[in-house]
Design a protein around this motif. Structure first.
Motif, mmCIF file in Angstrom:
data_model
loop_
_atom_site.group_PDB
_atom_site.id
_atom_site.type_symbol
_atom_site.label_atom_id
_atom_site.label_comp_id
_atom_site.label_asym_id
_atom_site.label_seq_id
_atom_site.Cartn_x
_atom_site.Cartn_y
_atom_site.Cartn_z
ATOM 1 N N LEU A 24 0.800 -1.083 0.042
ATOM 2 C CA LEU A 24 -0.092 0.012 0.009
ATOM 3 C C LEU A 24 0.831 1.106 -0.053
ATOM 4 O O LEU A 24 1.824 1.358 0.873
ATOM 5 N N ARG A 25 0.524 2.230 -0.944
ATOM 6 C CA ARG A 25 1.617 3.317 -0.875
ATOM 7 C C ARG A 25 0.741 4.653 -1.004
ATOM 8 O O ARG A 25 0.768 5.471 -1.887
ATOM 9 N N GLY A 26 -0.044 4.677 0.073
ATOM 10 C CA GLY A 26 -0.616 6.000 0.380
ATOM 11 C C GLY A 26 -1.931 6.051 -0.044
ATOM 12 O O GLY A 26 -2.568 6.693 -0.902
ATOM 13 N N VAL A 27 -2.753 5.134 0.679
ATOM 14 C CA VAL A 27 -4.291 5.035 0.184
ATOM 15 C C VAL A 27 -5.084 5.703 1.092
ATOM 16 O O VAL A 27 -4.885 5.983 2.390
ATOM 17 N N ASP A 28 -5.917 6.350 0.401
ATOM 18 C CA ASP A 28 -7.155 7.451 0.996
ATOM 19 C C ASP A 28 -8.470 6.567 0.789
ATOM 20 O O ASP A 28 -8.946 6.594 -0.379
ATOM 21 N N ILE A 29 -9.093 6.511 1.686
ATOM 22 C CA ILE A 29 -10.584 6.113 1.692
ATOM 23 C C ILE A 29 -11.463 6.706 2.748
ATOM 24 O O ILE A 29 -11.089 6.643 3.780
ATOM 25 N N ASP A 30 -12.660 6.952 2.268
ATOM 26 C CA ASP A 30 -13.692 7.344 3.132
ATOM 27 C C ASP A 30 -15.013 6.521 2.864
ATOM 28 O O ASP A 30 -15.347 6.394 1.873
#
Length: 250
Positions: A24-30
């Motif tokens: 994982l290389r900088g995952v953004d999730i909402d």
């Protein structure tokens, strides 16, 4: 069931390494409260690792992760009490019946006052007529429905479902979709992974596609299709799966 107005899942800059390999290389999730969010991933994209972190089974190597406002690694017990989880593969006790297993599960888990009665739970997932059959004699699809019943047992605020309809026949898959919609109407938040793109397109309020450890696409399906100028989710998925690491990181 207690609801929250903050995001059910809030992930920023999530990183995770397996030795020298960056999964994982900088995952953004909402995942917004009360929505169904579908997480898709190309082969080796990091989807399973993301779920492991959200479920508190892996400590993130960097970034911020909050599930119902809590750190799943440091507060795993508290998170587990409020989150229902269906794993991609489970190990159900073969000698118990579904009714025996759910009653045992209810005794072992916290927040007993919020438990859905076991008979009602089995009826919800279409297993009332199999309640007294040993689990070892259930079909693969029936065991998958029992997995879902286990996740629903504590009337959770958040469901994390890893391919919950895998192995189900089309009719049972559609029934499961209806069940998930019922929980959404009650305010439950749902994070779902699937290999069925039709399922994702049908159910998702919003979706994201992971590729090579990053989020390549995210948003409501109609906005994703408009931004990519493509007619279907399958076309978007194909386009994402053929991008290079450099293109994903832009």
């Amino acid at each position: 069931m207690t609801t929250t107005h903050s995001p059910a899942v809030h992930v920023r800059g999530l990183r995770y390494d397996y030795g020298s390999f960056e999964a994982l290389r900088g995952v953004d999730i909402d995942v917004h409260s009360g929505e169904l969010f579908v997480l898709l991933g190309t082969n080796g994209a990091g989807k399973t690792t993301t779920l492991d972190v959200l479920e508190g089974r892996c400590q993130p190597g960097g970034g911020s992760v909050r599930v119902l406002g809590m750190d799943p690694w440091r507060q795993r017990r508290d998170v587990t009490a409020r989150v229902g989880i269906v794993l991609q593969e489970s190990a159900l006790p073969q000698e118990l019946t579904p009714l025996e297993f759910l009653r045992l599960w209810n005794r072992l888990t916290d927040a007993a006052s919020t438990h859905i009665p076991s008979d009602d739970n089995l009826a919800c997932v279409g297993l009332a007529h199999r309640r007294d059959v040993r689990i070892g004699r259930l079909s693969g699809g029936e065991r998958r429905r029992l997995d879902l019943a286990t996740a629903l047992a504590t009337d959770p605020e958040l469901l994390v479902l890893d391919e919950p309809t895998s192995g189900l026949d089309p009719e049972t898959r559609t029934d499961t979709w209806d069940l998930l919609r019922d929980f959404l109407r009650r305010g439950t938040s749902i994070l779902l992974t699937t290999h069925y793109l039709e399922e994702a397109a049908t159910l998702a309020d919003r979706l994201a596609i992971l590729h090579r450890g990053r989020v390549a696409v995210s948003g409501p399906l109609d906005e994703v299709l408009a931004a990519r100028r493509l007619p279907t989710l399958a076309d978007v998925f194909h386009e994402v799966s053929t991008t290079t690491p450099e293109e994903v990181s832009r």
